[in-house]
Write a protein that holds these residues in place. Structure first.
Motif, PDB file in Angstrom:
ATOM      1  N   ASN A  20      83.102  19.996  62.789  1.00  0.00           N
ATOM      2  CA  ASN A  20      83.134  21.436  62.580  1.00  0.00           C
ATOM      3  C   ASN A  20      84.355  22.077  63.227  1.00  0.00           C
ATOM      4  O   ASN A  20      84.580  21.948  64.429  1.00  0.00           O
ATOM      5  CB  ASN A  20      81.850  22.053  63.155  1.00  0.00           C
ATOM      6  N   GLU A  21      85.131  22.780  62.419  1.00  0.00           N
ATOM      7  CA  GLU A  21      86.307  23.488  62.936  1.00  0.00           C
ATOM      8  C   GLU A  21      85.935  24.849  63.499  1.00  0.00           C
ATOM      9  O   GLU A  21      86.717  25.471  64.190  1.00  0.00           O
ATOM     10  CB  GLU A  21      87.334  23.643  61.822  1.00  0.00           C
ATOM     11  N   ASN A  22      84.747  25.338  63.163  1.00  0.00           N
ATOM     12  CA  ASN A  22      84.272  26.623  63.655  1.00  0.00           C
ATOM     13  C   ASN A  22      83.096  26.375  64.591  1.00  0.00           C
ATOM     14  O   ASN A  22      81.967  26.251  64.140  1.00  0.00           O
ATOM     15  CB  ASN A  22      83.856  27.517  62.484  1.00  0.00           C
ATOM     16  N   PRO A  23      83.327  26.306  65.896  1.00  0.00           N
ATOM     17  CA  PRO A  23      82.248  25.963  66.827  1.00  0.00           C
ATOM     18  C   PRO A  23      81.124  27.005  66.899  1.00  0.00           C
ATOM     19  O   PRO A  23      80.107  26.753  67.495  1.00  0.00           O
ATOM     20  CB  PRO A  23      82.965  25.826  68.167  1.00  0.00           C
ATOM     21  N   LEU A  24      81.306  28.169  66.288  1.00  0.00           N
ATOM     22  CA  LEU A  24      80.243  29.171  66.307  1.00  0.00           C
ATOM     23  C   LEU A  24      79.206  28.907  65.229  1.00  0.00           C
ATOM     24  O   LEU A  24      78.159  29.527  65.203  1.00  0.00           O
ATOM     25  CB  LEU A  24      80.837  30.574  66.111  1.00  0.00           C
ATOM     26  N   GLU A  25      79.489  27.996  64.319  1.00  0.00           N
ATOM     27  CA  GLU A  25      78.587  27.692  63.219  1.00  0.00           C
ATOM     28  C   GLU A  25      77.885  26.359  63.477  1.00  0.00           C
ATOM     29  O   GLU A  25      78.524  25.357  63.742  1.00  0.00           O
ATOM     30  CB  GLU A  25      79.414  27.606  61.942  1.00  0.00           C
ATOM     31  N   LYS A  26      76.562  26.377  63.411  1.00  0.00           N
ATOM     32  CA  LYS A  26      75.767  25.159  63.556  1.00  0.00           C
ATOM     33  C   LYS A  26      74.884  25.053  62.328  1.00  0.00           C
ATOM     34  O   LYS A  26      74.780  25.992  61.551  1.00  0.00           O
ATOM     35  CB  LYS A  26      74.919  25.216  64.821  1.00  0.00           C
ATOM     36  N   TYR A  27      74.246  23.896  62.184  1.00  0.00           N
ATOM     37  CA  TYR A  27      73.449  23.663  60.989  1.00  0.00           C
ATOM     38  C   TYR A  27      72.055  23.184  61.360  1.00  0.00           C
ATOM     39  O   TYR A  27      71.854  22.584  62.403  1.00  0.00           O
ATOM     40  CB  TYR A  27      74.105  22.585  60.116  1.00  0.00           C
ATOM     41  N   TYR A  28      71.111  23.444  60.465  1.00  0.00           N
ATOM     42  CA  TYR A  28      69.798  22.834  60.560  1.00  0.00           C
ATOM     43  C   TYR A  28      69.374  22.452  59.155  1.00  0.00           C
ATOM     44  O   TYR A  28      69.978  22.865  58.168  1.00  0.00           O
ATOM     45  CB  TYR A  28      68.778  23.735  61.273  1.00  0.00           C
ATOM     46  N   LEU A  29      68.328  21.662  59.079  1.00  0.00           N
ATOM     47  CA  LEU A  29      67.924  21.075  57.814  1.00  0.00           C
ATOM     48  C   LEU A  29      66.412  21.158  57.665  1.00  0.00           C
ATOM     49  O   LEU A  29      65.689  20.845  58.603  1.00  0.00           O
ATOM     50  CB  LEU A  29      68.285  19.592  57.909  1.00  0.00           C
ATOM     51  N   ILE A  30      65.951  21.594  56.501  1.00  0.00           N
ATOM     52  CA  ILE A  30      64.523  21.569  56.207  1.00  0.00           C
ATOM     53  C   ILE A  30      64.352  20.895  54.858  1.00  0.00           C
ATOM     54  O   ILE A  30      64.847  21.403  53.839  1.00  0.00           O
ATOM     55  CB  ILE A  30      63.903  22.979  56.204  1.00  0.00           C
ATOM     56  N   ASP A  31      63.704  19.746  54.867  1.00  0.00           N
ATOM     57  CA  ASP A  31      63.456  18.980  53.644  1.00  0.00           C
ATOM     58  C   ASP A  31      64.735  18.764  52.832  1.00  0.00           C
ATOM     59  O   ASP A  31      64.730  18.911  51.614  1.00  0.00           O
ATOM     60  CB  ASP A  31      62.379  19.670  52.786  1.00  0.00           C
ATOM     61  N   GLY A  32      65.824  18.433  53.508  1.00  0.00           N
ATOM     62  CA  GLY A  32      67.081  18.134  52.835  1.00  0.00           C
ATOM     63  C   GLY A  32      67.931  19.345  52.516  1.00  0.00           C
ATOM     64  O   GLY A  32      69.058  19.208  52.046  1.00  0.00           O
ATOM     65  N   GLU A  33      67.434  20.544  52.770  1.00  0.00           N
ATOM     66  CA  GLU A  33      68.191  21.770  52.502  1.00  0.00           C
ATOM     67  C   GLU A  33      69.026  22.129  53.728  1.00  0.00           C
ATOM     68  O   GLU A  33      68.490  22.361  54.816  1.00  0.00           O
ATOM     69  CB  GLU A  33      67.240  22.915  52.162  1.00  0.00           C
ATOM     70  N   LEU A  34      70.328  22.171  53.535  1.00  0.00           N
ATOM     71  CA  LEU A  34      71.251  22.493  54.627  1.00  0.00           C
ATOM     72  C   LEU A  34      71.301  24.001  54.825  1.00  0.00           C
ATOM     73  O   LEU A  34      71.521  24.760  53.881  1.00  0.00           O
ATOM     74  CB  LEU A  34      72.650  21.968  54.297  1.00  0.00           C
ATOM     75  N   CYS A  35      71.093  24.443  56.058  1.00  0.00           N
ATOM     76  CA  CYS A  35      71.124  25.861  56.398  1.00  0.00           C
ATOM     77  C   CYS A  35      72.107  26.068  57.543  1.00  0.00           C
ATOM     78  O   CYS A  35      72.257  25.214  58.406  1.00  0.00           O
ATOM     79  CB  CYS A  35      69.738  26.343  56.820  1.00  0.00           C
ATOM     80  N   ILE A  36      72.763  27.213  57.539  1.00  0.00           N
ATOM     81  CA  ILE A  36      73.736  27.532  58.580  1.00  0.00           C
ATOM     82  C   ILE A  36      73.066  28.408  59.633  1.00  0.00           C
ATOM     83  O   ILE A  36      72.362  29.363  59.307  1.00  0.00           O
ATOM     84  CB  ILE A  36      74.952  28.270  57.990  1.00  0.00           C
ATOM     85  N   LYS A  37      73.306  28.070  60.889  1.00  0.00           N
ATOM     86  CA  LYS A  37      72.818  28.877  62.005  1.00  0.00           C
ATOM     87  C   LYS A  37      74.045  29.546  62.611  1.00  0.00           C
ATOM     88  O   LYS A  37      74.890  28.887  63.206  1.00  0.00           O
ATOM     89  CB  LYS A  37      72.105  27.998  63.040  1.00  0.00           C
ATOM     90  N   MET A  38      74.150  30.836  62.417  1.00  0.00           N
ATOM     91  CA  MET A  38      75.315  31.578  62.892  1.00  0.00           C
ATOM     92  C   MET A  38      75.223  31.815  64.402  1.00  0.00           C
ATOM     93  O   MET A  38      74.161  31.682  64.994  1.00  0.00           O
ATOM     94  CB  MET A  38      75.411  32.922  62.164  1.00  0.00           C
ATOM     95  N   ALA A  39      76.339  32.194  64.986  1.00  0.00           N
ATOM     96  CA  ALA A  39      76.376  32.509  66.408  1.00  0.00           C
ATOM     97  C   ALA A  39      75.386  33.642  66.689  1.00  0.00           C
ATOM     98  O   ALA A  39      75.259  34.575  65.898  1.00  0.00           O
ATOM     99  CB  ALA A  39      77.779  32.937  66.821  1.00  0.00           C
ATOM    100  N   PRO A  40      74.668  33.557  67.800  1.00  0.00           N
ATOM    101  CA  PRO A  40      73.660  34.584  68.098  1.00  0.00           C
ATOM    102  C   PRO A  40      74.302  35.904  68.517  1.00  0.00           C
ATOM    103  O   PRO A  40      75.415  35.947  69.034  1.00  0.00           O
ATOM    104  CB  PRO A  40      72.877  33.972  69.259  1.00  0.00           C
ATOM    105  N   SER A  41      73.553  36.980  68.304  1.00  0.00           N
ATOM    106  CA  SER A  41      73.980  38.282  68.804  1.00  0.00           C
ATOM    107  C   SER A  41      73.811  38.301  70.319  1.00  0.00           C
ATOM    108  O   SER A  41      73.176  37.409  70.903  1.00  0.00           O
ATOM    109  CB  SER A  41      73.134  39.390  68.172  1.00  0.00           C
TER     110      SER A  41
END
Length: 187
Positions: A20-41
């Motif tokens: 990841n080139e953007n360390p503020l972006e993380k990912y999670y997965l539910i049943d194979g669906e890729l979702c982005i977890k943005m930096a928290p407020s």
């Protein structure tokens, strides 16, 4: 925020995290669906920090296990689900060697998810259902804006909603632990 193009695995997500080139972006997965977890407020981060603070103090004093912040977990035998709870707890009885180069191959005993501006309550509830389906015994969903919490446990038809005058309890997972919501939302 889903980015479904194909079914992803834990290994795919790990490669994305490492590259990841953007360390503020993380990912999670539910049943194979890729979702982005943005930096928290700021509010999200402060609330997660307070929850981790109170849990850590309680857990360390009693040598009950480990508290983590944004630790990645996946259910054993399921390579298509990986979650990053804002705060987590694993009991001493279920601890094993720390995972060094990937997600922890088991689910936490307690998962805490905070509703953030980039997620809907429905998305966070989907995570709670996923945790419970894969063996997590207690899930707290915290809404910092509404100053409320939902408590989810397996086998219960309805979730408990806690308002500002209520408190989170550790139940069978952390007997004796309680955290009044007023301690999290002071202003």
């Amino acid at each position: 925020m889903a980015t479904r193009e194909r079914a992803y695995t834990v290994d795919d997500v790990w490669r994305l995290e490492v590259a990841n080139e953007n360390p503020l972006e993380k990912y999670y997965l539910i049943d194979g669906e890729l979702c982005i977890k943005m930096a928290p407020s700021e509010l999200h981060g402060e609330t997660a920090n307070l929850i981790a603070h109170y849990l850590t103090g309680f857990v360390l004093e009693r040598a009950l296990g480990r508290v983590g912040v944004e630790v990645g977990f996946h259910p054993p035998g399921d390579r298509r689900t990986a979650l990053l709870p804002d705060v987590s707890f694993i009991s001493k009885a279920r601890m094993s060697r720390r995972a060094r180069a990937s997600y922890v191959p088991r689910m936490p005993d307690l998962a805490v998810e905070l509703v953030s501006p980039s997620q809907s309550l429905a998305q966070v509830r989907r995570k709670a259902e996923t945790y419970l389906r894969h063996g997590t015994a207690l899930v707290w969903l915290i809404d910092p804006e509404a100053k409320t919490a939902e408590v989810w446990q397996p086998g219960t038809e309805r979730r408990e909603v806690i308002d500002l005058d209520g408190e989170l309890a550790g139940g069978d997972i952390l007997p004796g632990f309680s955290l009044p919501l007023k301690r999290l939302f002071r202003d």
